[in-house]
Design a protein around this motif. Sequence first.
Motif, PDB file in Angstrom:
ATOM      1  N   LEU A  35       0.809  -1.212   0.000  1.00 21.56           N
ATOM      2  CA  LEU A  35       0.000   0.000   0.000  1.00 21.56           C
ATOM      3  C   LEU A  35       0.845   1.265   0.000  1.00 21.56           C
ATOM      4  O   LEU A  35       0.292   2.368  -0.010  1.00 21.56           O
ATOM      5  N   ASN A  36       2.159   1.126  -0.007  1.00 21.77           N
ATOM      6  CA  ASN A  36       3.052   2.291  -0.056  1.00 21.77           C
ATOM      7  C   ASN A  36       3.390   2.613  -1.516  1.00 21.77           C
ATOM      8  O   ASN A  36       4.320   2.049  -2.085  1.00 21.77           O
ATOM      9  N   ARG A  37       2.631   3.528  -2.120  1.00 19.85           N
ATOM     10  CA  ARG A  37       2.809   3.815  -3.546  1.00 19.85           C
ATOM     11  C   ARG A  37       3.133   5.294  -3.806  1.00 19.85           C
ATOM     12  O   ARG A  37       2.858   5.816  -4.883  1.00 19.85           O
ATOM     13  N   LEU A  38       3.719   5.976  -2.832  1.00 18.55           N
ATOM     14  CA  LEU A  38       3.974   7.403  -3.001  1.00 18.55           C
ATOM     15  C   LEU A  38       4.954   7.692  -4.141  1.00 18.55           C
ATOM     16  O   LEU A  38       4.842   8.710  -4.832  1.00 18.55           O
ATOM     17  N   GLU A  39       5.930   6.800  -4.344  1.00 18.97           N
ATOM     18  CA  GLU A  39       6.846   6.991  -5.470  1.00 18.97           C
ATOM     19  C   GLU A  39       6.063   7.041  -6.778  1.00 18.97           C
ATOM     20  O   GLU A  39       6.314   7.887  -7.645  1.00 18.97           O
ATOM     21  N   GLN A  40       5.106   6.125  -6.919  1.00 17.68           N
ATOM     22  CA  GLN A  40       4.339   6.057  -8.152  1.00 17.68           C
ATOM     23  C   GLN A  40       3.404   7.261  -8.303  1.00 17.68           C
ATOM     24  O   GLN A  40       3.177   7.739  -9.415  1.00 17.68           O
ATOM     25  N   VAL A  41       2.874   7.764  -7.188  1.00 19.86           N
ATOM     26  CA  VAL A  41       2.040   8.964  -7.239  1.00 19.86           C
ATOM     27  C   VAL A  41       2.849  10.140  -7.792  1.00 19.86           C
ATOM     28  O   VAL A  41       2.398  10.886  -8.678  1.00 19.86           O
ATOM     29  N   LEU A  42       4.056  10.312  -7.276  1.00 21.25           N
ATOM     30  CA  LEU A  42       4.916  11.407  -7.729  1.00 21.25           C
ATOM     31  C   LEU A  42       5.362  11.208  -9.176  1.00 21.25           C
ATOM     32  O   LEU A  42       5.436  12.172  -9.961  1.00 21.25           O
ATOM     33  N   LEU A  43       5.643   9.975  -9.547  1.00 18.09           N
ATOM     34  CA  LEU A  43       6.055   9.689 -10.914  1.00 18.09           C
ATOM     35  C   LEU A  43       4.919   9.935 -11.902  1.00 18.09           C
ATOM     36  O   LEU A  43       5.137  10.419 -13.017  1.00 18.09           O
ATOM     37  N   LYS A  44       3.692   9.598 -11.499  1.00 20.45           N
ATOM     38  CA  LYS A  44       2.548   9.860 -12.364  1.00 20.45           C
ATOM     39  C   LYS A  44       2.358  11.358 -12.574  1.00 20.45           C
ATOM     40  O   LYS A  44       2.024  11.807 -13.681  1.00 20.45           O
ATOM     41  N   GLN A  45       2.593  12.139 -11.533  1.00 18.88           N
ATOM     42  CA  GLN A  45       2.544  13.589 -11.689  1.00 18.88           C
ATOM     43  C   GLN A  45       3.591  14.058 -12.707  1.00 18.88           C
ATOM     44  O   GLN A  45       3.326  14.945 -13.527  1.00 18.88           O
ATOM     45  N   GLU A  46       4.770  13.453 -12.645  1.00 21.37           N
ATOM     46  CA  GLU A  46       5.827  13.830 -13.583  1.00 21.37           C
ATOM     47  C   GLU A  46       5.452  13.449 -15.008  1.00 21.37           C
ATOM     48  O   GLU A  46       5.694  14.203 -15.951  1.00 21.37           O
TER      49      GLU A  46
END
Length: 263
Positions: free
Chosen positions: A136-147
């Motif tokens: 459930l730790n997907r913060l890297e992917q959240v930031l990458l999707k923003q990029e």
Amino acid sequence: MHDSGLSQLDRGLSYGDGFFTTMLVENGIIQLWSYHQQRLLTAQQQLGFPVLQLDKIKAKLEQTLQDKALAVAKITVTRGLGGRGYSLPEHVSPSVFTSISEFPSHYLDWRQQGIRLGIAKLRLASGNITAHLKTLNRLEQVLLKQEADTQQVDDLVCCDIFDHVVEGVASNLFWVKDNCIYTSDLKGAGVAGTQRAFLLDTVSQSPYQLKTGQFAIEQLYQADELFVSNALLQFAPVKQFAEYSYSQFPVCRWFQEVVKHAS
């Protein structure tokens, strides 16, 4: 084990203490269930969760899928309620959440027409002991999707802190050179996708060779073909990567045909 609304004391909310899998549903049937089952089982064992009754979870979910021609199903498991602090509660009772949502229709276009692929500036952390799990730790992917949205591309090539090619934002990445398929071994970072597992099991039946390892992004510039995979998208070709364009996708098309007949 209980299926309930999310409490503020749930460890999934407080610490990301849990895992999930997202599944493609076609004509009421969960596609590649055995791979999703193995993903959940691997996470359960490696994270020290009590044994889950996966067959019962699947059966309950399937009762609501009978009229779904094309949909998305998701199973999320948390460690359940726990007190304040990282220590586990004395008695762990996992919470299981299931959901059904609409299939992203643009994925059908991506499968046929291909995607635009950029290069991420953000680097993935390497060496995380849970990196290969769908936690459930997907913060890297959240930031990458923003990029990716900022770059106005469909996905990004994500590298680790050592500049090794790892994966896409929400996909595994493959490239082809001289009839050999290359992909990251995911030893330092990256999620082991169910569709990737299907490819690894199927490639021996194909006319192509496979090589996994740690690769520099420069190798992608020499590729004859690139494609990505995830559970919903299955396999989709890359039509544009950086300044390179592609119009022929024989390897991706081969796996697209094979997965049509898998379940």
